[in-house]
Design an enzyme around this catalytic site. Structure first.
Site, mmCIF file in Angstrom:
data_model
loop_
_atom_site.group_PDB
_atom_site.id
_atom_site.type_symbol
_atom_site.label_atom_id
_atom_site.label_comp_id
_atom_site.label_asym_id
_atom_site.label_seq_id
_atom_site.Cartn_x
_atom_site.Cartn_y
_atom_site.Cartn_z
ATOM 1 N N GLY A 1 0.720 2.926 -2.545
ATOM 2 C CA GLY A 1 -0.378 2.929 -3.518
ATOM 3 C C GLY A 1 -0.209 4.055 -4.507
ATOM 4 O O GLY A 1 0.917 4.499 -4.769
ATOM 5 N N SER A 2 -1.329 4.524 -5.037
ATOM 6 C CA SER A 2 -1.267 5.513 -6.116
ATOM 7 C C SER A 2 -0.865 6.889 -5.589
ATOM 8 O O SER A 2 -1.089 7.216 -4.414
ATOM 9 C CB SER A 2 -2.636 5.612 -6.785
ATOM 10 N N SER A 3 -0.326 7.716 -6.466
ATOM 11 C CA SER A 3 0.083 9.071 -6.067
ATOM 12 C C SER A 3 -1.133 9.924 -5.732
ATOM 13 O O SER A 3 -1.040 10.819 -4.884
ATOM 14 C CB SER A 3 0.890 9.731 -7.182
ATOM 15 N N ARG A 4 -2.255 9.649 -6.396
ATOM 16 C CA ARG A 4 -3.471 10.436 -6.133
ATOM 17 C C ARG A 4 -3.855 10.329 -4.652
ATOM 18 O O ARG A 4 -4.009 11.325 -3.955
ATOM 19 C CB ARG A 4 -4.613 9.898 -7.023
ATOM 20 N N VAL A 5 -3.973 9.100 -4.151
ATOM 21 C CA VAL A 5 -4.351 8.904 -2.749
ATOM 22 C C VAL A 5 -3.220 9.370 -1.830
ATOM 23 O O VAL A 5 -3.459 9.979 -0.785
ATOM 24 C CB VAL A 5 -4.732 7.427 -2.488
ATOM 25 N N ALA A 6 -1.976 9.120 -2.246
ATOM 26 C CA ALA A 6 -0.824 9.525 -1.418
ATOM 27 C C ALA A 6 -0.873 11.026 -1.134
ATOM 28 O O ALA A 6 -0.707 11.458 0.012
ATOM 29 C CB ALA A 6 0.478 9.166 -2.137
ATOM 30 N N GLU B 1 5.164 5.293 -0.418
ATOM 31 C CA GLU B 1 5.694 4.469 -1.520
ATOM 32 C C GLU B 1 4.630 4.586 -2.588
ATOM 33 O O GLU B 1 3.635 3.864 -2.546
ATOM 34 C CB GLU B 1 5.806 3.002 -1.100
ATOM 35 N N CYS C 1 5.032 -2.014 -9.155
ATOM 36 C CA CYS C 1 5.323 -0.579 -9.144
ATOM 37 C C CYS C 1 6.686 -0.340 -9.766
ATOM 38 O O CYS C 1 7.015 0.761 -10.169
ATOM 39 C CB CYS C 1 5.283 -0.063 -7.723
HETATM 40 N N1 LIG Z 1 6.132 2.514 -4.485
HETATM 41 C C1 LIG Z 1 5.807 1.283 -4.149
HETATM 42 O O1 LIG Z 1 6.510 0.605 -3.434
HETATM 43 C C2 LIG Z 1 4.528 0.705 -4.676
HETATM 44 C C3 LIG Z 1 4.249 -0.651 -4.470
HETATM 45 C C4 LIG Z 1 3.064 -1.177 -4.991
HETATM 46 C C5 LIG Z 1 2.191 -0.359 -5.688
HETATM 47 N N2 LIG Z 1 2.480 0.945 -5.873
HETATM 48 C C6 LIG Z 1 1.579 1.805 -6.629
HETATM 49 O O2 LIG Z 1 0.229 1.532 -6.266
HETATM 50 C C7 LIG Z 1 -0.638 1.819 -7.357
HETATM 51 C C8 LIG Z 1 -1.560 0.624 -7.582
HETATM 52 O O3 LIG Z 1 -2.381 0.390 -6.516
HETATM 53 P P1 LIG Z 1 -3.868 0.939 -6.401
HETATM 54 O O4 LIG Z 1 -4.280 1.551 -7.706
HETATM 55 O O5 LIG Z 1 -4.691 -0.120 -5.857
HETATM 56 O O6 LIG Z 1 -3.636 2.123 -5.357
HETATM 57 P P2 LIG Z 1 -4.726 2.966 -4.527
HETATM 58 O O7 LIG Z 1 -4.021 4.211 -4.131
HETATM 59 O O8 LIG Z 1 -6.000 3.093 -5.256
HETATM 60 O O9 LIG Z 1 -5.012 2.049 -3.239
HETATM 61 C C9 LIG Z 1 -4.015 1.700 -2.312
HETATM 62 C C10 LIG Z 1 -4.654 1.463 -0.949
HETATM 63 O O10 LIG Z 1 -5.163 2.686 -0.453
HETATM 64 C C11 LIG Z 1 -6.509 2.534 -0.017
HETATM 65 N N3 LIG Z 1 -7.162 3.836 -0.129
HETATM 66 C C12 LIG Z 1 -7.737 4.401 -1.209
HETATM 67 N N4 LIG Z 1 -8.191 5.633 -0.906
HETATM 68 C C13 LIG Z 1 -7.885 5.861 0.397
HETATM 69 C C14 LIG Z 1 -8.080 6.954 1.283
HETATM 70 N N5 LIG Z 1 -8.680 8.073 0.901
HETATM 71 N N6 LIG Z 1 -7.637 6.830 2.555
HETATM 72 C C15 LIG Z 1 -7.009 5.722 2.978
HETATM 73 N N7 LIG Z 1 -6.804 4.656 2.170
HETATM 74 C C16 LIG Z 1 -7.227 4.719 0.896
HETATM 75 C C17 LIG Z 1 -7.030 1.446 -0.924
HETATM 76 O O11 LIG Z 1 -8.183 0.853 -0.378
HETATM 77 C C18 LIG Z 1 -5.839 0.509 -0.972
HETATM 78 O O12 LIG Z 1 -5.787 -0.314 0.171
HETATM 79 C C19 LIG Z 1 0.265 2.093 -8.538
HETATM 80 O O13 LIG Z 1 0.339 3.471 -8.744
HETATM 81 C C20 LIG Z 1 1.617 1.539 -8.096
HETATM 82 O O14 LIG Z 1 2.732 2.127 -8.714
HETATM 83 C C21 LIG Z 1 3.629 1.490 -5.365
#
Ligand SMILES: NC(=O)c1ccc[n+]([C@@H]2O[C@H](COP(=O)([O-])OP(=O)(O)OC[C@H]3O[C@@H](n4cnc5c(N)ncnc54)[C@H](O)[C@@H]3O)[C@@H](O)[C@H]2O)c1
Length: 551
Positions: A278-283, A297, A332
């Site tokens: 998911g997003s880098s912020r949450v990561a 990822e 992504c």
């Molecule tokens: N590197 C990769 O393989 C890859 C693949 C797909 C998407 N992405 C990235 O994902 C992003 C798009 O997705 P998004 O905006 O929905 O991402 P996001 O980070 O907002 O959400 C991703 C997941 O995390 C969950 N989440 C959110 N906050 C959380 C927390 N505090 N604790 C646990 N889980 C939490 C969400 O409910 C969701 O299921 C883009 O930045 C994209 O580049 C990366």
């Protein structure tokens, strides 16, 4: 989808619901494991998504309504687990020991069982009506063209085929090194983590969660899976398919919740490894909260460099269009920045890219709703870029017209903005230009022979190193660029692309020790197992052994 098309679509769906014969025939084509029919889900006939824990499907006291990205109707209700309801999930994970559900020394027959489950699941998913079912379900929640959705399902199916028969046990292949004396031998094993968590985003509702889930299971872990609620209906149906194929009910928990609740679950259940996509912020937040017990990822700001050798302009402009705008730029791996050698300026490449982008239309979802960036945000970002001296809109730059996409989502034409290279590199501009816009948006720039160092400086300064493409057949140029860059999945050569990695290509970021991977045996082993060394030292002692002096 234009208002007209959207009305027609709704009218057709309503007519279908009125006609019992048509209704029956739709359901006849719905696979036996399924509890929904993709074409039937609507505001008046909403679908329901449940949770699965400790071997049972459960609802929640709370429904989260998901709106249809094409018309704003509330069409799916997800039973979202609240913070006060996580106990069964915590208990379930806690039941799994750190040595996992199986490992090379314990319950090895489960490696074979997972080979069998993969065989059955690959066969079932490969049935034309099942491929079609999942492709259409993906389209309903994460709108993309039928071809793009089908490809996602086909990649998932091929992945399952790759791990049939003995292939799961081969993932856990160990090695032995002779020791210093008789009876001593060191053995390296791939060991599971035990209780683990998987968190995945909205853009690949089937491929990302399924591949990571199976990888976790193959290596002997017990996962709790959380998919973005906007699209979790797809994995809910896939778990039903997997149960039909022999997946033991206690092996996987499936939770729907918001991020805050999932965060709480992670802190209470203490999984030994979490895979976050998911997003880098949450990561970054989770990496800190979980004290590093995580693999990532995260965001992609993916670049493509067109080298000095201009050739195959039609083909390359088509690849650029696919890379930047397929799935409305919500991959992504989408092309976020194009560095074009000056030799390409007179090739007609940009005009061709413009024409190709104009073929995209809502009717077939070759362009469609953007699920995490609003139209207003994309316009604001574009206007900020346009304040940079020398920048200009190459094409697009306007909202989509005649549609009923709700305002919470974005609706924007495929867009390219030109920004001069020297301006990109200026402090203040760099952060703005390299901000990931998860939609149909790319930045284009140009460089001369002497400016290749500046291009590579830009790539070096970026934070995310996911995919990249070096489009050239000039071997020395390739060597220079590849040798001075780091992206995890890099395509090189005249047919290079940034997107479309199938199950046989490692997919993941590089340059970060927390970086995960997906798809290949190497990715599974890296993400879902750790190294354990057992040194057997069984003797016998040398016949004339005597007590040595203290050391
Ligand atoms: N590197 C990769 O393989 C890859 C693949 C797909 C998407 N992405 C990235 O994902 C992003 C798009 O997705 P998004 O905006 O929905 O991402 P996001 O980070 O907002 O959400 C991703 C997941 O995390 C969950 N989440 C959110 N906050 C959380 C927390 N505090 N604790 C646990 N889980 C939490 C969400 O409910 C969701 O299921 C883009 O930045 C994209 O580049 C990366």
């Amino acid at each position: 989808m234009s208002r007209l098309v959207s009305r027609r679509h709704l009218a057709a769906a309503a007519a279908l619901r009125r006609s019992p014969a048509a209704f029956a025939s739709r359901w006849l084509h719905t696979p036996a494991f399924a509890t929904v029919s993709p074409e039937e889900i609507s505001g008046s006939s909403p679908a329901e998504v449940q949770n699965f824990v400790q071997g049972k499907w459960i609802k929640s006291a709370n429904w989260n309504w998901i709106v249809d990205p094409l018309n704003g109707e509330k069409f799916i209700k997800v039973g979202e687990v609240q913070g006060s309801e996580i106990k069964p999930f915590v208990e379930s994970l806690s039941k799994c020991p750190k040595h996992g559900l199986h490992n090379p020394l314990r319950a090895p027959e489960r490696y074979l069982m997972y080979g069998d489950i993969s065989t059955k699941a690959a066969h079932m998913l490969g049935q034309p009506e099942v491929l079609d079912f999942f492709a259409k379900l993906v389209q309903r929640v994460s709108p993309k063209s039928y071809q793009q959705a089908l490809l996602e399902v086909q990649v998932s199916q091929k992945f399952l085929e790759n791990f049939c028969g003995d292939q799961v046990r081969f993932l856990a292949r160990s090695f032995a090194v002779p020791g210093n004396h008789v009876g001593q031998m060191s053995n390296g094993y791939r060991w599971p983590f035990g209780p683990v968590a998987i968190i995945t985003p909205f853009n690949f509702p089937l491929e990302i969660p399924l591949l990571q889930l199976m990888g976790a299971l193959y290596m002997g872990n017990k996962p709790v899976l959380k998919v973005d609620s906007k699209v979790s209906i797809v994995m809910e149906q896939m778990i039903r398919l997997l149960h039909e194929c022999g997946l033991p009910a206690e092996d996987v928990d499936f939770i729907n919740s918001d991020g805050i609740t999932m965060n709480k679950l992670l802190l209470e259940a203490n999984p030994k490894m979490t895979l976050f996509t998911g997003s880098s912020r949450v990561a970054e937040k989770l990496a800190a909260d979980l004290q590093g017990r995580i693999k990532l990822e995260d965001a992609g700001f993916d670049w493509k460099i067109l080298g000095p050798d201009v050739q195959e302009v039609d083909y390359i402009s088509w690849v650029c269009d696919q890379d930047a705008y397929a799935c409305s730029g919500q991959k992504c791996s989408a092309q976020s920045m194009l560095f074009m050698h000056k030799n390409w300026s007179s090739s007609g490449l940009l005009e061709k890219m413009k024409r190709l982008s104009e073929r995209r239309k809502l009717e077939d979802l070759t362009i469609g709703p953007v699920l995490t960036v609003t139209t207003a945000t994309m316009i604001e970002h574009m206007n900020n870029l346009l304040k940079i001296p020398g920048s200009k809109v190459l094409f697009g730059g306007e909202p989509l017209e005649n549609h009923s996409i709700p305002e919470i989502y974005g609706a924007f034409k495929p867009t390219a903005v030109f920004v001069p290279l020297v301006e990109i590199l200026k402090n203040g501009n760099f952060e703005l230009v390299t901000k990931e816009i998860f939609g149909p948006f790319q930045v284009v720039t140009e460089y001369s022979e002497e400016q290749l160092d500046l291009v590579l400086e830009a790539c070096e300064r970026m934070n995310a190193h996911l995919t990249a493409a070096v489009v050239s057949n000039d071997k020395l140029f390739l060597q220079e660029v590849l040798g001075r860059s780091v992206n995890g999945t890099t395509y090189a050569g005249i047919r290079a692309r940034t997107t479309g990695a199938p199950q046989n290509h490692w997919f993941g970021p590089a340059g970060d020790p927390r970086g995960a991977g997906i798809g290949t045996p190497e990715a599974i082993k890296l993400v879902w197992s750790c190294h354990r060394e057992i040194i057997y030292d069984i003797g016998p002692l040398p016949k004339k052994w005597a007590l040595p002096a203290a050391t």
